[in-house]
Design an enzyme around this catalytic site. Structure first.
Site, PDB file in Angstrom:
ATOM      1  N   ILE A 138       0.832  -1.214   0.000  1.00  0.00           N
ATOM      2  CA  ILE A 138       0.000   0.000   0.000  1.00  0.00           C
ATOM      3  C   ILE A 138       0.866   1.263   0.000  1.00  0.00           C
ATOM      4  O   ILE A 138       0.483   2.283  -0.585  1.00  0.00           O
ATOM      5  CB  ILE A 138      -1.021   0.002   1.167  1.00  0.00           C
ATOM      6  CG1 ILE A 138      -2.128   1.003   0.877  1.00  0.00           C
ATOM      7  CG2 ILE A 138      -0.364   0.284   2.517  1.00  0.00           C
ATOM      8  CD1 ILE A 138      -2.925   0.724  -0.347  1.00  0.00           C
TER       9      ILE A 138
ATOM     10  N   ARG B  23      11.206  -3.107   7.407  1.00  0.00           N
ATOM     11  CA  ARG B  23      12.070  -4.232   7.771  1.00  0.00           C
ATOM     12  C   ARG B  23      12.955  -4.655   6.617  1.00  0.00           C
ATOM     13  O   ARG B  23      14.098  -5.033   6.798  1.00  0.00           O
ATOM     14  CB  ARG B  23      11.212  -5.423   8.213  1.00  0.00           C
ATOM     15  CG  ARG B  23      10.535  -5.196   9.542  1.00  0.00           C
ATOM     16  CD  ARG B  23       9.886  -6.439  10.030  1.00  0.00           C
ATOM     17  NE  ARG B  23       9.039  -7.057   9.023  1.00  0.00           N
ATOM     18  CZ  ARG B  23       8.115  -7.949   9.278  1.00  0.00           C
ATOM     19  NH1 ARG B  23       7.892  -8.327  10.520  1.00  0.00           N
ATOM     20  NH2 ARG B  23       7.387  -8.474   8.311  1.00  0.00           N
TER      21      ARG B  23
ATOM     22  N   LYS C 239      -5.576   1.856   7.734  1.00  0.00           N
ATOM     23  CA  LYS C 239      -6.605   1.027   8.347  1.00  0.00           C
ATOM     24  C   LYS C 239      -6.125  -0.414   8.378  1.00  0.00           C
ATOM     25  O   LYS C 239      -5.327  -0.770   7.493  1.00  0.00           O
ATOM     26  CB  LYS C 239      -7.939   1.141   7.605  1.00  0.00           C
ATOM     27  CG  LYS C 239      -7.895   0.999   6.089  1.00  0.00           C
ATOM     28  CD  LYS C 239      -7.415  -0.256   5.430  1.00  0.00           C
ATOM     29  CE  LYS C 239      -8.088  -1.547   5.761  1.00  0.00           C
ATOM     30  NZ  LYS C 239      -7.610  -2.666   4.869  1.00  0.00           N
TER      31      LYS C 239
ATOM     32  N   ASP D  41      -9.936  -7.675   6.746  1.00  0.00           N
ATOM     33  CA  ASP D  41      -8.970  -6.636   6.346  1.00  0.00           C
ATOM     34  C   ASP D  41      -9.575  -5.772   5.236  1.00  0.00           C
ATOM     35  O   ASP D  41      -9.645  -4.548   5.376  1.00  0.00           O
ATOM     36  CB  ASP D  41      -7.625  -7.248   5.925  1.00  0.00           C
ATOM     37  CG  ASP D  41      -6.680  -6.172   5.422  1.00  0.00           C
ATOM     38  OD1 ASP D  41      -5.998  -5.546   6.241  1.00  0.00           O
ATOM     39  OD2 ASP D  41      -6.675  -5.906   4.194  1.00  0.00           O
TER      40      ASP D  41
HETATM   41  P1  NAP Z   1       2.526  -5.478   3.044  1.00  0.00           P
HETATM   42  O1  NAP Z   1       2.652  -5.453   1.555  1.00  0.00           O
HETATM   43  O2  NAP Z   1       2.778  -6.745   3.778  1.00  0.00           O
HETATM   44  O3  NAP Z   1       3.499  -4.340   3.572  1.00  0.00           O
HETATM   45  C1  NAP Z   1       3.734  -4.106   4.938  1.00  0.00           C
HETATM   46  C2  NAP Z   1       5.147  -3.568   5.074  1.00  0.00           C
HETATM   47  O4  NAP Z   1       5.408  -3.264   6.440  1.00  0.00           O
HETATM   48  C3  NAP Z   1       6.215  -4.576   4.649  1.00  0.00           C
HETATM   49  O5  NAP Z   1       7.135  -3.912   3.807  1.00  0.00           O
HETATM   50  C4  NAP Z   1       6.893  -4.963   5.959  1.00  0.00           C
HETATM   51  O6  NAP Z   1       8.257  -5.266   5.813  1.00  0.00           O
HETATM   52  C5  NAP Z   1       6.727  -3.711   6.768  1.00  0.00           C
HETATM   53  N1  NAP Z   1       6.797  -3.941   8.205  1.00  0.00           N
HETATM   54  C6  NAP Z   1       6.195  -4.894   8.937  1.00  0.00           C
HETATM   55  N2  NAP Z   1       6.472  -4.722  10.241  1.00  0.00           N
HETATM   56  C7  NAP Z   1       7.276  -3.638  10.329  1.00  0.00           C
HETATM   57  C8  NAP Z   1       7.902  -2.950  11.408  1.00  0.00           C
HETATM   58  N3  NAP Z   1       7.772  -3.350  12.670  1.00  0.00           N
HETATM   59  N4  NAP Z   1       8.637  -1.860  11.108  1.00  0.00           N
HETATM   60  C9  NAP Z   1       8.775  -1.425   9.845  1.00  0.00           C
HETATM   61  N5  NAP Z   1       8.206  -2.047   8.777  1.00  0.00           N
HETATM   62  C10 NAP Z   1       7.482  -3.135   9.031  1.00  0.00           C
HETATM   63  O7  NAP Z   1       1.082  -4.995   3.495  1.00  0.00           O
HETATM   64  P2  NAP Z   1       0.142  -3.877   2.797  1.00  0.00           P
HETATM   65  O8  NAP Z   1      -0.780  -4.517   1.838  1.00  0.00           O
HETATM   66  O9  NAP Z   1       0.950  -2.743   2.350  1.00  0.00           O
HETATM   67  O10 NAP Z   1      -0.762  -3.524   4.052  1.00  0.00           O
HETATM   68  C11 NAP Z   1      -0.285  -2.706   5.104  1.00  0.00           C
HETATM   69  C12 NAP Z   1      -1.478  -2.021   5.744  1.00  0.00           C
HETATM   70  O11 NAP Z   1      -2.145  -1.255   4.728  1.00  0.00           O
HETATM   71  C13 NAP Z   1      -2.517  -3.007   6.305  1.00  0.00           C
HETATM   72  O12 NAP Z   1      -3.061  -2.509   7.494  1.00  0.00           O
HETATM   73  C14 NAP Z   1      -3.591  -3.034   5.213  1.00  0.00           C
HETATM   74  O13 NAP Z   1      -4.887  -3.276   5.746  1.00  0.00           O
HETATM   75  C15 NAP Z   1      -3.505  -1.621   4.678  1.00  0.00           C
HETATM   76  N6  NAP Z   1      -4.012  -1.506   3.294  1.00  0.00           N
HETATM   77  C16 NAP Z   1      -3.644  -2.414   2.326  1.00  0.00           C
HETATM   78  C17 NAP Z   1      -4.205  -2.336   1.052  1.00  0.00           C
HETATM   79  C18 NAP Z   1      -3.857  -3.296  -0.053  1.00  0.00           C
HETATM   80  O14 NAP Z   1      -4.530  -3.308  -1.089  1.00  0.00           O
HETATM   81  N7  NAP Z   1      -2.851  -4.140   0.069  1.00  0.00           N
HETATM   82  C19 NAP Z   1      -5.119  -1.315   0.763  1.00  0.00           C
HETATM   83  C20 NAP Z   1      -5.416  -0.367   1.751  1.00  0.00           C
HETATM   84  C21 NAP Z   1      -4.861  -0.488   3.010  1.00  0.00           C
HETATM   85  P3  NAP Z   1       8.713  -6.708   5.217  1.00  0.00           P
HETATM   86  O15 NAP Z   1       8.360  -6.668   3.773  1.00  0.00           O
HETATM   87  O16 NAP Z   1      10.189  -6.745   5.428  1.00  0.00           O
HETATM   88  O17 NAP Z   1       7.954  -7.738   6.003  1.00  0.00           O
END
Ligand code: NAP
Length: 309
Positions: free
Chosen positions: A15, A38, A92, A170
């Site tokens: 995101i 990370r 969120k 989610d």
């Molecule tokens: P994601 O692709 O898994 O990305 C999460 C990122 O956070 C990863 O790069 C991860 O690093 C990093 N991370 C995890 N723990 C951390 C920490 N303690 N310190 C620093 N970085 C850390 O997930 P995402 O889809 O972007 O989703 C993240 C949030 O956005 C969720 O709450 C989700 O509900 C929301 N969201 C997502 C979408 C969507 O379509 N995907 C849409 C709207 C909102 P690593 O890669 O090294 O694990």
């Protein structure tokens, strides 16, 4: 021009790359001063760190941090930022539990910084006009259908089906963020049937019964929908049926041509955050998270077949 808000973006995943970075690049009220994530691959030309603690310790004259990590562990990240006197914007769902968000709101107030629990779907084009149209109407029925393909939108995101990952809630919490914003009366979950894969901890499908005012409603969620994706909310009222499609971006009102507009959810979120920072005002709304927690409280549970990405 006023001083730009210097941001340290935390969690450079899907995101952050799909939405936060483009929205920030187009908004000159903000300057991306640093990142923390990370993984080693961060953002070209911006100093990157392996943790929020490292980023804060490095200085960068930061004003605020948007948190784009998964909800598990957000409390610790937000608390560290608040302790350092930084404003915080949270993706969120804002945290893994209600207690965590409430604690953060207290910490932010005590420290005099802004806490913003953002709900991107509320910033979709059809949502505000839907709220205005529904004001003062009697709701007589509600149908929410939120069905998407986990493999397409969340490729390899193991955390999402883990403890505290919310599973199909989610995306489903986005529907609840819209519903709690547009409905003229309080929304309740009265029943919830959750289906969780035998090798996972969070539900992959759910069927909920809802109530608002005197009306019953339904909420169907599925994370295994291939083909066309469905993010629809239909509200029956004494003035006809309102239909919000495509996650809140398309609105159809009785007797009117359907309206659609450009998707500006994330630019709108950052515009609101800039206003909050300028006014030193927090915006914390836990209602969508509370309804997910309520669904977990009243849930019946069924095992579904094992899931792999
Ligand atoms: P994601 O692709 O898994 O990305 C999460 C990122 O956070 C990863 O790069 C991860 O690093 C990093 N991370 C995890 N723990 C951390 C920490 N303690 N310190 C620093 N970085 C850390 O997930 P995402 O889809 O972007 O989703 C993240 C949030 O956005 C969720 O709450 C989700 O509900 C929301 N969201 C997502 C979408 C969507 O379509 N995907 C849409 C709207 C909102 P690593 O890669 O090294 O694990």
């Amino acid at each position: 021009m006023a001083k730009r808000i210097r941001l340290g973006l935390v969690g450079i995943g899907k995101i952050a790359r799909d939405q936060h970075l483009p929205a920030l690049a187009a908004d000159d009220r903000f300057e991306l001063a640093a990142t923390a994530s990370r993984s080693p691959h961060q953002v070209d030309g911006v100093p990157g760190h392996g943790s929020i603690e490292e980023m804060i310790a490095a200085g960068h004259d930061l004003d605020a941090v948007p948190l784009c990590t998964p909800p598990q562990g957000r409390h610790q990240l937000a608390a560290a930022a608040i302790e350092a006197g930084l404003h915080v914007m949270m993706e969120k769902p804002p945290a893994a539990t209600l207690s965590e968000v409430e604690d953060l709101a207290r910490r932010a107030e005590a420290k005099g910084v802004v806490l913003y629990t953002s709900w991107h779907s509320r910033a979709a084009a059809g949502v505000e006009p839907a709220r205005e149209w529904l004001a003062g109407k009697q709701v007589t029925g509600l149908r929410i259908t939120w069905k998407e393909d986990i493999r397409r939108w969340h490729p390899g995101q193991e955390w999402i089906l883990g403890p505290g990952g919310f599973g199909v809630f989610d995306p489903g919490i986005n529907a609840l963020s819209i519903a709690t914003h547009i409905l003229p009366q309080e929304l309740f979950v009265t029943e919830a049937a959750l289906r969780t894969p035998e090798n996972r901890h969070a539900p992959i499908a759910a069927s909920l019964k809802l109530r608002t005012g005197g009306a019953d409603g339904s909420f169907e969620l599925d994370f295994l929908q291939t083909g066309p994706q469905t993010w629809d909310i239909e509200v029956d009222t004494d003035g006809g049926t309102l239909k919000l499609h495509e996650g809140g971006s398309k609105l159809a009102l009785p007797g009117e041509e359907p309206r659609a507009a450009e998707n500006r959810e994330y630019p709108n979120l950052y515009a609101h955050f800039a206003e909050l920072v300028a006014a030193r005002r927090s915006d914390v709304d836990v209602r969508p998270l509370r309804l997910v927690a309520d669904a977990m409280l009243v849930a019946s549970h069924e095992r579904a077949e094992a899931f792999t990405f």
